[in-house]
Design a protein around this motif. Structure first.
Motif, PDB file in Angstrom:
ATOM      1  N   TRP A 169       2.985  -8.036   8.948  1.00 11.12           N
ATOM      2  CA  TRP A 169       2.789  -6.616   8.633  1.00 11.12           C
ATOM      3  C   TRP A 169       4.140  -5.908   8.675  1.00 11.12           C
ATOM      4  N   LEU A 202       5.270  -1.978   8.418  1.00  8.69           N
ATOM      5  CA  LEU A 202       4.865  -0.581   8.316  1.00  8.69           C
ATOM      6  C   LEU A 202       6.106   0.302   8.186  1.00  8.69           C
ATOM      7  N   VAL A 234       2.909  -1.337   4.286  1.00 10.22           N
ATOM      8  CA  VAL A 234       2.322   0.003   4.225  1.00 10.22           C
ATOM      9  C   VAL A 234       3.488   0.984   4.178  1.00 10.22           C
ATOM     10  N   THR A 246      -5.851   4.038  11.655  1.00  7.24           N
ATOM     11  CA  THR A 246      -4.841   3.260  12.363  1.00  7.24           C
ATOM     12  C   THR A 246      -5.480   2.279  13.333  1.00  7.24           C
ATOM     13  N   GLU A 276      -8.940   1.942   1.886  1.00  7.49           N
ATOM     14  CA  GLU A 276      -7.728   1.256   1.442  1.00  7.49           C
ATOM     15  C   GLU A 276      -7.220   0.311   2.528  1.00  7.49           C
ATOM     16  N   VAL A 277      -7.235   0.797   3.769  1.00  6.68           N
ATOM     17  CA  VAL A 277      -6.760  -0.025   4.883  1.00  6.68           C
ATOM     18  C   VAL A 277      -7.743  -1.154   5.167  1.00  6.68           C
ATOM     19  N   LEU A 334      -6.449  -0.816  11.617  1.00  9.38           N
ATOM     20  CA  LEU A 334      -5.273  -1.643  11.367  1.00  9.38           C
ATOM     21  C   LEU A 334      -4.800  -2.324  12.648  1.00  9.38           C
ATOM     22  N   LEU A 351      -6.962  -3.834   2.909  1.00 11.00           N
ATOM     23  CA  LEU A 351      -5.705  -4.467   3.309  1.00 11.00           C
ATOM     24  C   LEU A 351      -5.935  -5.439   4.468  1.00 11.00           C
ATOM     25  N   ILE A 401      -3.876   8.346   3.841  1.00  8.65           N
ATOM     26  CA  ILE A 401      -4.308   7.037   3.373  1.00  8.65           C
ATOM     27  C   ILE A 401      -5.762   6.833   3.772  1.00  8.65           C
ATOM     28  N   LEU A 419       0.861  -1.182   0.000  1.00 12.38           N
ATOM     29  CA  LEU A 419       0.000   0.000   0.000  1.00 12.38           C
ATOM     30  C   LEU A 419       0.894   1.228   0.000  1.00 12.38           C
ATOM     31  N   MET A 476      -1.701   7.736   7.937  1.00  6.85           N
ATOM     32  CA  MET A 476      -3.001   7.217   8.353  1.00  6.85           C
ATOM     33  C   MET A 476      -3.564   8.044   9.499  1.00  6.85           C
ATOM     34  N   ALA A 518       2.949   4.672   6.598  1.00  5.27           N
ATOM     35  CA  ALA A 518       2.051   4.444   7.725  1.00  5.27           C
ATOM     36  C   ALA A 518       1.767   5.718   8.505  1.00  5.27           C
TER      37      ALA A 518
END
Length: 264
Positions: free
Chosen positions: A138, A140, A111, A122, A89-90, A125, A93, A85, A78, A117, A114
């Protein structure tokens, strides 16, 4: 772990290399930080490649080449040029994170920005990072650890990159891109060790000319009127440079599928 652009970062990326080589050193969430040009996204993609590769990141197999380019089926990247962001989109993801790897060993979600966001995004996520599915990782990326929420930091393993030495950047340009040593050194210092900028300056005479034009503007200012004109010229040159950089990136992205098809 592959990634020749990770100049002078051997100590910093040691935890990533260890995790790719030894399952007991693996962590489900990583936070890669560093100033612009330090290679945050390169480190993230190289780590993804090493996780998918059967040889801890050889850099040449199909798993490595597709992971490095962001086209691997189990590596999702991403990246955005927007200020923020979007939550959608998240959300997409996070949904991807719940699926098992389709062809690789891990489901890797990167990401790149990050820090862009919002808190609400956040938090969405965060839940996925707190309760990760098996074989999901993950990664970031942000300029600094302080640029992400403390709840994210506390649940991620931190890898901090630094600004590489310009001499190391110059050597990279010589070895990787075949740039003449004197020009490589000049561009590395002019870019203040930003690898991407240094490479563009070294390979594009027009980019160097635009930089010289920008530097010359300061010497032409004699009063308020000159400053206003110089500001307008600066905006025009900056827009031209941004357009050229975007076109170069678009060409590289269009050529990637061809390169991968030849490597199969």
């Amino acid at each position: 772990m592959c990634g020749t652009s990770l100049v002078g970062q051997q100590d910093a990326i040691a935890p990533l290399k260890a995790a790719a080589e030894r399952p007991e050193a693996m962590t489900h969430a990583w936070l890669v930080t560093g100033p612009p040009g330090s290679g945050r996204s390169v480190a993230a993609r190289a780590f993804a490649a090493a996780l998918q590769c059967l040889d801890q990141g050889c850099g040449t197999c199909r798993a490595c080449t597709t992971a490095l380019s962001g086209t691997h089926a189990d590596v999702t990247v991403l990246a955005t040029e927007k200020v923020v962001i979007g939550i959608d989109e998240v959300r997409d993801l996070v949904a991807t994170a719940q699926t098992s790897p389709s062809e690789g060993r891990w489901r890797v979600l990167i990401v790149e920005d990050a820090d862009r966001m919002a808190e609400r995004t956040t938090n969405l996520l965060l839940k996925s990072i707190e309760e990760p599915p098996a074989r999901t990782v993950w990664v970031l990326c942000a300029p600094s650890a302080n640029d992400v929420l403390v709840t994210i930091r506390s649940r991620s393993r931190h890898v901090g990159l630094r600004v590489p030495d310009p001499e190391d950047v110059a050597r990279l340009l010589v070895d990787r891109d075949g740039i003449e040593p004197g020009l490589a050194r000049e561009c590395a210092y002019a870019a203040q060790s930003h690898i991407g900028v240094a490479r563009r300056l070294a390979r594009d005479p027009d980019a160097r000319a635009r930089r010289e034009q920008i530097l010359a503007l300061a010497t032409e200012i004699r009063g308020v009127g000159d400053a206003v004109l110089a500001a307008a010229d600066l905006v025009a040159v900056a827009e031209e440079d941004a357009k050229a950089a975007t076109e170069e990136r678009d060409v590289a992205e269009r050529n990637e599928p061809v390169a991968h098809a030849r490597s199969r």
